[in-house]
Design a protein around this motif. Structure first.
Motif, PDB file in Angstrom:
ATOM      1  N   GLN A 106      -2.003 -29.539 -78.892  1.00  0.00           N
ATOM      2  CA  GLN A 106      -2.317 -28.515 -77.978  1.00  0.00           C
ATOM      3  C   GLN A 106      -1.701 -28.559 -76.564  1.00  0.00           C
ATOM      4  N   LYS A 107      -1.365 -29.545 -76.214  1.00  0.00           N
ATOM      5  CA  LYS A 107      -0.734 -29.404 -74.801  1.00  0.00           C
ATOM      6  C   LYS A 107       0.793 -29.090 -74.919  1.00  0.00           C
ATOM      7  N   LEU A 108       1.419 -29.450 -76.093  1.00  0.00           N
ATOM      8  CA  LEU A 108       2.816 -29.016 -76.338  1.00  0.00           C
ATOM      9  C   LEU A 108       2.614 -27.433 -76.594  1.00  0.00           C
ATOM     10  N   HIS A 109       1.841 -27.118 -77.409  1.00  0.00           N
ATOM     11  CA  HIS A 109       1.736 -25.647 -77.857  1.00  0.00           C
ATOM     12  C   HIS A 109       1.634 -24.786 -76.581  1.00  0.00           C
ATOM     13  N   VAL A 110       0.677 -25.030 -75.636  1.00  0.00           N
ATOM     14  CA  VAL A 110       0.538 -24.350 -74.496  1.00  0.00           C
ATOM     15  C   VAL A 110       1.816 -24.418 -73.542  1.00  0.00           C
ATOM     16  N   ALA A 111       2.582 -25.654 -73.590  1.00  0.00           N
ATOM     17  CA  ALA A 111       3.791 -25.993 -72.755  1.00  0.00           C
ATOM     18  C   ALA A 111       4.973 -24.922 -73.383  1.00  0.00           C
ATOM     19  N   VAL A 112       5.062 -24.985 -74.656  1.00  0.00           N
ATOM     20  CA  VAL A 112       6.004 -24.100 -75.118  1.00  0.00           C
ATOM     21  C   VAL A 112       5.858 -22.618 -75.019  1.00  0.00           C
ATOM     22  N   TYR A 113       4.538 -22.122 -75.178  1.00  0.00           N
ATOM     23  CA  TYR A 113       4.032 -21.000 -74.901  1.00  0.00           C
ATOM     24  C   TYR A 113       4.471 -20.331 -73.645  1.00  0.00           C
ATOM     25  N   LEU A 114       4.101 -21.265 -72.715  1.00  0.00           N
ATOM     26  CA  LEU A 114       4.326 -20.865 -71.312  1.00  0.00           C
ATOM     27  C   LEU A 114       5.754 -20.747 -70.875  1.00  0.00           C
ATOM     28  N   ALA A 115       6.529 -21.574 -71.493  1.00  0.00           N
ATOM     29  CA  ALA A 115       7.958 -21.572 -71.186  1.00  0.00           C
ATOM     30  C   ALA A 115       8.727 -20.329 -71.919  1.00  0.00           C
ATOM     31  N   LEU A 116       8.403 -19.995 -73.025  1.00  0.00           N
ATOM     32  CA  LEU A 116       8.736 -18.864 -73.628  1.00  0.00           C
ATOM     33  C   LEU A 116       8.303 -17.630 -72.952  1.00  0.00           C
ATOM     34  N   CYS A 117       7.199 -17.823 -72.697  1.00  0.00           N
ATOM     35  CA  CYS A 117       6.853 -16.372 -71.618  1.00  0.00           C
ATOM     36  C   CYS A 117       7.305 -16.265 -70.266  1.00  0.00           C
ATOM     37  N   SER A 118       7.621 -17.350 -69.607  1.00  0.00           N
ATOM     38  CA  SER A 118       7.983 -17.255 -68.205  1.00  0.00           C
ATOM     39  C   SER A 118       9.434 -17.688 -67.995  1.00  0.00           C
ATOM     40  N   GLY A 119      10.012 -18.536 -68.973  1.00  0.00           N
ATOM     41  CA  GLY A 119      11.460 -18.962 -68.600  1.00  0.00           C
ATOM     42  C   GLY A 119      11.555 -19.995 -67.566  1.00  0.00           C
ATOM     43  N   VAL A 120      10.381 -20.670 -67.314  1.00  0.00           N
ATOM     44  CA  VAL A 120      10.276 -21.875 -66.463  1.00  0.00           C
ATOM     45  C   VAL A 120      10.896 -22.914 -67.126  1.00  0.00           C
ATOM     46  N   ARG A 121      11.427 -23.874 -66.330  1.00  0.00           N
ATOM     47  CA  ARG A 121      12.148 -24.996 -67.109  1.00  0.00           C
ATOM     48  C   ARG A 121      10.998 -25.863 -67.522  1.00  0.00           C
ATOM     49  N   ARG A 122      11.378 -26.792 -68.375  1.00  0.00           N
ATOM     50  CA  ARG A 122      10.458 -27.748 -69.058  1.00  0.00           C
ATOM     51  C   ARG A 122       9.911 -28.906 -67.939  1.00  0.00           C
ATOM     52  N   GLU A 123      10.647 -29.327 -67.113  1.00  0.00           N
ATOM     53  CA  GLU A 123      10.189 -30.354 -66.288  1.00  0.00           C
ATOM     54  C   GLU A 123       9.351 -29.741 -65.335  1.00  0.00           C
ATOM     55  N   LYS A 124       9.343 -28.338 -64.819  1.00  0.00           N
ATOM     56  CA  LYS A 124       8.294 -27.682 -64.068  1.00  0.00           C
ATOM     57  C   LYS A 124       7.179 -27.538 -64.971  1.00  0.00           C
ATOM     58  N   ILE A 125       6.971 -27.276 -66.234  1.00  0.00           N
ATOM     59  CA  ILE A 125       5.875 -27.072 -66.922  1.00  0.00           C
ATOM     60  C   ILE A 125       5.183 -28.413 -67.052  1.00  0.00           C
ATOM     61  N   TRP A 126       6.003 -29.479 -67.439  1.00  0.00           N
ATOM     62  CA  TRP A 126       5.344 -30.596 -67.769  1.00  0.00           C
ATOM     63  C   TRP A 126       4.755 -31.356 -66.589  1.00  0.00           C
ATOM     64  N   ALA A 127       5.251 -30.969 -65.009  1.00  0.00           N
ATOM     65  CA  ALA A 127       4.778 -31.418 -64.091  1.00  0.00           C
ATOM     66  C   ALA A 127       3.568 -30.925 -63.423  1.00  0.00           C
ATOM     67  N   LEU A 128       3.028 -29.771 -64.121  1.00  0.00           N
ATOM     68  CA  LEU A 128       1.864 -28.628 -63.577  1.00  0.00           C
ATOM     69  C   LEU A 128       0.623 -29.699 -63.207  1.00  0.00           C
ATOM     70  N   LYS A 129      -0.062 -29.264 -62.272  1.00  0.00           N
ATOM     71  CA  LYS A 129      -1.083 -30.035 -61.765  1.00  0.00           C
ATOM     72  C   LYS A 129      -2.231 -28.986 -61.941  1.00  0.00           C
ATOM     73  N   ARG A 130      -3.485 -29.607 -61.872  1.00  0.00           N
ATOM     74  CA  ARG A 130      -4.541 -28.489 -61.977  1.00  0.00           C
ATOM     75  C   ARG A 130      -4.687 -27.595 -60.824  1.00  0.00           C
ATOM     76  N   HIS A 131      -4.423 -28.294 -59.727  1.00  0.00           N
ATOM     77  CA  HIS A 131      -4.485 -27.355 -58.338  1.00  0.00           C
ATOM     78  C   HIS A 131      -3.584 -26.278 -58.273  1.00  0.00           C
TER      79      HIS A 131
END
Length: 172
Positions: A106-131
């Motif tokens: 599930q985490k990978l699926h959400v991360a890949v979907y966000l990356a595809l939709c936004s173009g944000v780099r992998r490192e930024k998506i994996w470093a996301l925090k709840r806040h």
């Protein structure tokens, strides 16, 4: 001191016309014009340092203007470059296969979907925090990108649903 435009052109042409290989087996390709231009830029910097910093090349003044041996690499100009790399986008079928392959995690699926939709780099998506997630505004504050600008992802549609599902599963 003996370098001149003719010798510089010969060196540039030799760089352009030499086949580069890894195994010296003769199977390879010619250097790209952009690579040759990069080498010529380094040569230009060397000539500039020889004149400005080290004084290895004589600089004389004639009729009030500085007269020095011309920087041979600057006189030649640059070779034409093809432009940016061609990076074709994923086709809809490839996107579907990628997301299907990620669906087990599930985490990978959400991360890949966000990356595809936004173009944000992998490192930024994996470093996301709840806040960084603002559910009321429907935004994710990514923070500063590599250019120093703040970046925001807007959560809409499936992206918001996937992230909400992850938040519930993780107990946010």
């Amino acid at each position: 001191e003996e370098m001149d435009t003719k010798k510089c052109r010969e060196a540039r042409d030799a760089l352009s016309n030499t086949i580069i290989t890894r195994n010296a087996n003769g199977k390879g390709r010619l250097r790209s014009n952009s690579r040759v231009n990069s080498y010529m830029s380094v040569l230009s910097a060397v000539f500039t340092s020889c004149v400005k910093h080290f004084g290895w090349l004589e600089v004389t003044f004639d009729t009030g203007q500085m007269k020095a041996p011309p920087n041979p690499s600057n006189v030649l100009g640059k070779l034409p470059e093809t432009g940016k790399r061609n990076r074709p986008a994923l086709t809809p079928e490839e996107i579907k296969r990628l997301l299907d392959a990620c669906s087990e995690n599930q985490k990978l699926h959400v991360a890949v979907y966000l990356a595809l939709c936004s173009g944000v780099r992998r490192e930024k998506i994996w470093a996301l925090k709840r806040h960084q997630v603002d559910w009321n505004k429907g935004e994710i504050d990514i923070g500063k990108d590599k250019n120093g600008e703040n970046h925001t992802i807007f959560m809409v549609g499936e992206a918001k649903n996937l992230l909400m599902g992850l938040a519930k599963a993780e107990g946010w």
